[in-house]
Design a protein around this motif. Structure first.
Motif, PDB file in Angstrom:
ATOM      1  N   GLY A  16       0.812  -1.214   0.000  1.00 53.56           N
ATOM      2  CA  GLY A  16       0.000   0.000   0.000  1.00 53.56           C
ATOM      3  C   GLY A  16       0.843   1.260   0.000  1.00 53.56           C
ATOM      4  N   ALA A  17       1.877   1.280   0.829  1.00 52.75           N
ATOM      5  CA  ALA A  17       2.720   2.477   0.930  1.00 52.75           C
ATOM      6  C   ALA A  17       3.483   2.740  -0.356  1.00 52.75           C
ATOM      7  CB  ALA A  17       3.695   2.337   2.097  1.00 52.75           C
ATOM      8  N   THR A  18       3.888   1.680  -1.040  1.00 51.58           N
ATOM      9  CA  THR A  18       4.706   1.873  -2.240  1.00 51.58           C
ATOM     10  C   THR A  18       3.886   1.974  -3.521  1.00 51.58           C
ATOM     11  OG1 THR A  18       5.079  -0.525  -2.394  1.00 51.58           O
ATOM     12  CG2 THR A  18       6.739   0.779  -1.233  1.00 51.58           C
ATOM     13  N   ARG A  19       2.617   1.602  -3.478  1.00 52.09           N
ATOM     14  CA  ARG A  19       1.824   1.699  -4.701  1.00 52.09           C
ATOM     15  C   ARG A  19       1.327   3.121  -4.955  1.00 52.09           C
ATOM     16  NH1 ARG A  19      -3.314  -1.666  -3.110  1.00 52.09           N
ATOM     17  NH2 ARG A  19      -4.219  -0.150  -1.707  1.00 52.09           N
ATOM     18  N   SER A  20       1.295   3.918  -3.902  1.00 59.15           N
ATOM     19  CA  SER A  20       0.896   5.306  -4.113  1.00 59.15           C
ATOM     20  C   SER A  20       1.984   5.980  -4.944  1.00 59.15           C
ATOM     21  CB  SER A  20       0.727   6.031  -2.780  1.00 59.15           C
ATOM     22  OG  SER A  20       1.978   6.343  -2.227  1.00 59.15           O
ATOM     23  N   GLU A  21       1.618   6.992  -5.634  1.00 55.99           N
ATOM     24  CA  GLU A  21       2.599   7.690  -6.457  1.00 55.99           C
ATOM     25  C   GLU A  21       3.231   8.830  -5.682  1.00 55.99           C
ATOM     26  OE1 GLU A  21       1.355   8.479 -10.413  1.00 55.99           O
ATOM     27  OE2 GLU A  21       0.448   6.510 -10.616  1.00 55.99           O
ATOM     28  N   ALA A  22       3.151   8.741  -4.385  1.00 57.55           N
ATOM     29  CA  ALA A  22       3.699   9.771  -3.505  1.00 57.55           C
ATOM     30  C   ALA A  22       5.222   9.755  -3.575  1.00 57.55           C
ATOM     31  CB  ALA A  22       3.236   9.520  -2.077  1.00 57.55           C
ATOM     32  N   ASP A  23       5.801  10.934  -3.423  1.00 64.88           N
ATOM     33  CA  ASP A  23       7.248  11.062  -3.347  1.00 64.88           C
ATOM     34  C   ASP A  23       7.641  10.658  -1.931  1.00 64.88           C
ATOM     35  OD1 ASP A  23       9.879  11.646  -3.837  1.00 64.88           O
ATOM     36  OD2 ASP A  23       9.628  13.818  -3.643  1.00 64.88           O
ATOM     37  N   LEU A  24       7.951   9.382  -1.767  1.00 65.55           N
ATOM     38  CA  LEU A  24       8.132   8.816  -0.443  1.00 65.55           C
ATOM     39  C   LEU A  24       9.197   7.734  -0.475  1.00 65.55           C
ATOM     40  CD1 LEU A  24       6.636   8.636   2.464  1.00 65.55           C
ATOM     41  CD2 LEU A  24       5.668   6.551   1.489  1.00 65.55           C
ATOM     42  N   ARG A  25       9.973   7.703   0.552  1.00 64.83           N
ATOM     43  CA  ARG A  25      10.929   6.618   0.757  1.00 64.83           C
ATOM     44  C   ARG A  25      10.339   5.710   1.824  1.00 64.83           C
ATOM     45  NH1 ARG A  25      16.625   8.063   3.176  1.00 64.83           N
ATOM     46  NH2 ARG A  25      16.275   6.408   4.634  1.00 64.83           N
ATOM     47  N   CYS A  26      10.135   4.452   1.511  1.00 66.30           N
ATOM     48  CA  CYS A  26       9.545   3.499   2.450  1.00 66.30           C
ATOM     49  C   CYS A  26      10.622   2.508   2.879  1.00 66.30           C
ATOM     50  CB  CYS A  26       8.372   2.764   1.798  1.00 66.30           C
ATOM     51  SG  CYS A  26       7.522   1.640   2.925  1.00 66.30           S
ATOM     52  N   LEU A  27      10.917   2.508   4.171  1.00 65.77           N
ATOM     53  CA  LEU A  27      11.882   1.570   4.740  1.00 65.77           C
ATOM     54  C   LEU A  27      11.125   0.584   5.621  1.00 65.77           C
ATOM     55  CD1 LEU A  27      14.555   4.123   6.017  1.00 65.77           C
ATOM     56  CD2 LEU A  27      14.519   2.935   3.814  1.00 65.77           C
ATOM     57  N   MET A  40      -4.768  -3.360   5.562  1.00 64.63           N
ATOM     58  CA  MET A  40      -3.388  -2.911   5.754  1.00 64.63           C
ATOM     59  C   MET A  40      -2.860  -2.223   4.499  1.00 64.63           C
ATOM     60  SD  MET A  40      -2.605  -3.393   8.879  1.00 64.63           S
ATOM     61  CE  MET A  40      -4.319  -3.051   9.264  1.00 64.63           C
ATOM     62  N   GLU A  41      -3.233  -2.721   3.322  1.00 64.60           N
ATOM     63  CA  GLU A  41      -2.840  -2.039   2.078  1.00 64.60           C
ATOM     64  C   GLU A  41      -3.415  -0.624   2.049  1.00 64.60           C
ATOM     65  OE1 GLU A  41      -3.301  -3.871  -1.742  1.00 64.60           O
ATOM     66  OE2 GLU A  41      -2.617  -5.811  -0.981  1.00 64.60           O
ATOM     67  N   GLU A  42      -4.684  -0.496   2.387  1.00 66.62           N
ATOM     68  CA  GLU A  42      -5.325   0.822   2.397  1.00 66.62           C
ATOM     69  C   GLU A  42      -4.669   1.735   3.427  1.00 66.62           C
ATOM     70  OE1 GLU A  42      -9.468  -0.006   3.021  1.00 66.62           O
ATOM     71  OE2 GLU A  42      -9.702  -0.876   1.016  1.00 66.62           O
ATOM     72  N   LEU A  43      -4.348   1.199   4.585  1.00 68.38           N
ATOM     73  CA  LEU A  43      -3.684   1.986   5.621  1.00 68.38           C
ATOM     74  C   LEU A  43      -2.306   2.445   5.146  1.00 68.38           C
ATOM     75  CD1 LEU A  43      -3.565   3.090   8.532  1.00 68.38           C
ATOM     76  CD2 LEU A  43      -2.577   0.859   9.192  1.00 68.38           C
ATOM     77  N   GLY A  44      -1.536   1.531   4.574  1.00 69.03           N
ATOM     78  CA  GLY A  44      -0.208   1.890   4.071  1.00 69.03           C
ATOM     79  C   GLY A  44      -0.275   2.984   3.026  1.00 69.03           C
ATOM     80  N   GLU A  45      -1.220   2.878   2.114  1.00 70.10           N
ATOM     81  CA  GLU A  45      -1.374   3.896   1.078  1.00 70.10           C
ATOM     82  C   GLU A  45      -1.802   5.236   1.668  1.00 70.10           C
ATOM     83  OE1 GLU A  45      -3.218   4.365  -3.384  1.00 70.10           O
ATOM     84  OE2 GLU A  45      -4.144   2.901  -2.039  1.00 70.10           O
ATOM     85  N   ALA A  46      -2.747   5.216   2.604  1.00 74.50           N
ATOM     86  CA  ALA A  46      -3.217   6.455   3.214  1.00 74.50           C
ATOM     87  C   ALA A  46      -2.101   7.166   3.978  1.00 74.50           C
ATOM     88  CB  ALA A  46      -4.395   6.161   4.154  1.00 74.50           C
TER      89      ALA A  46
END
Length: 154
Positions: free
Chosen positions: A27-38, A138-144
């Motif tokens: 979820g966190a990485t599928r968004s097109e947000a400029d984000l680094r996910c560790l 959890m996918e929805e939470l990660g993306e949000a």
């Protein structure tokens, strides 16, 4: 604006916990947000990773009415190095509870209150028998979280 960093610290001794972790990351990485996910296991993570985080997600099983020992060890190692420098850090806690999760929640809230971190939502307790719908949640939470962090909402 530089990319913000989301840190997911997850203790995953079971396949179902790994599914929850992977769904958060998806979820966190599928968004097109400029984000680094560790993401890291608590025993492999320390103050440096937490210091670089702009928000943090904690995932732990309930073990004997408490958080996993590995998660407590992580808190013990990062507490004083981050105490003054990361006040206000946005966080989310997810507890996979076979019972009710109240002891685990209370312990996490006590430690994060001492750190002066702020919950961006109430801790989530996934209680009882495994529910396949939890991975979608959890996918929805990660993306949000990713979108909110990248957009400066949190």
């Amino acid at each position: 604006m530089t990319a913000r960093t989301l840190l997911i610290v997850a203790h995953c001794p079971s396949e179902n916990l790994r599914r929850l972790r992977d769904a958060l990351i998806t979820g966190a990485t599928r968004s097109e947000a400029d984000l680094r996910c560790l993401f890291s296991a608590p025993l492999d993570s320390g103050a440096d990773e937490a210091f670089s985080a702009d928000a943090i997600v904690l995932l732990t099983p309930e073990n004997l009415g408490y958080m996993a020992g590995a998660m407590k060890d992580w808190f013990d190692r990062i507490y004083y190095p981050l105490l003054d420098s990361k006040q206000g850090l946005p966080c989310v806690a997810i507890i996979r509870a076979g019972h009710d999760g109240t002891g685990t929640r209370r312990a996490i809230e006590t430690i994060t209150t001492g750190l002066r971190w702020r919950f961006i939502q109430e801790p989530i307790t996934l209680q009882g028998e495994w529910q396949p719908s939890w991975t979608e949640e959890m996918e929805e939470l990660g993306e949000a979280i990713a979108v909110a962090l990248a957009e400066g909402i949190i």
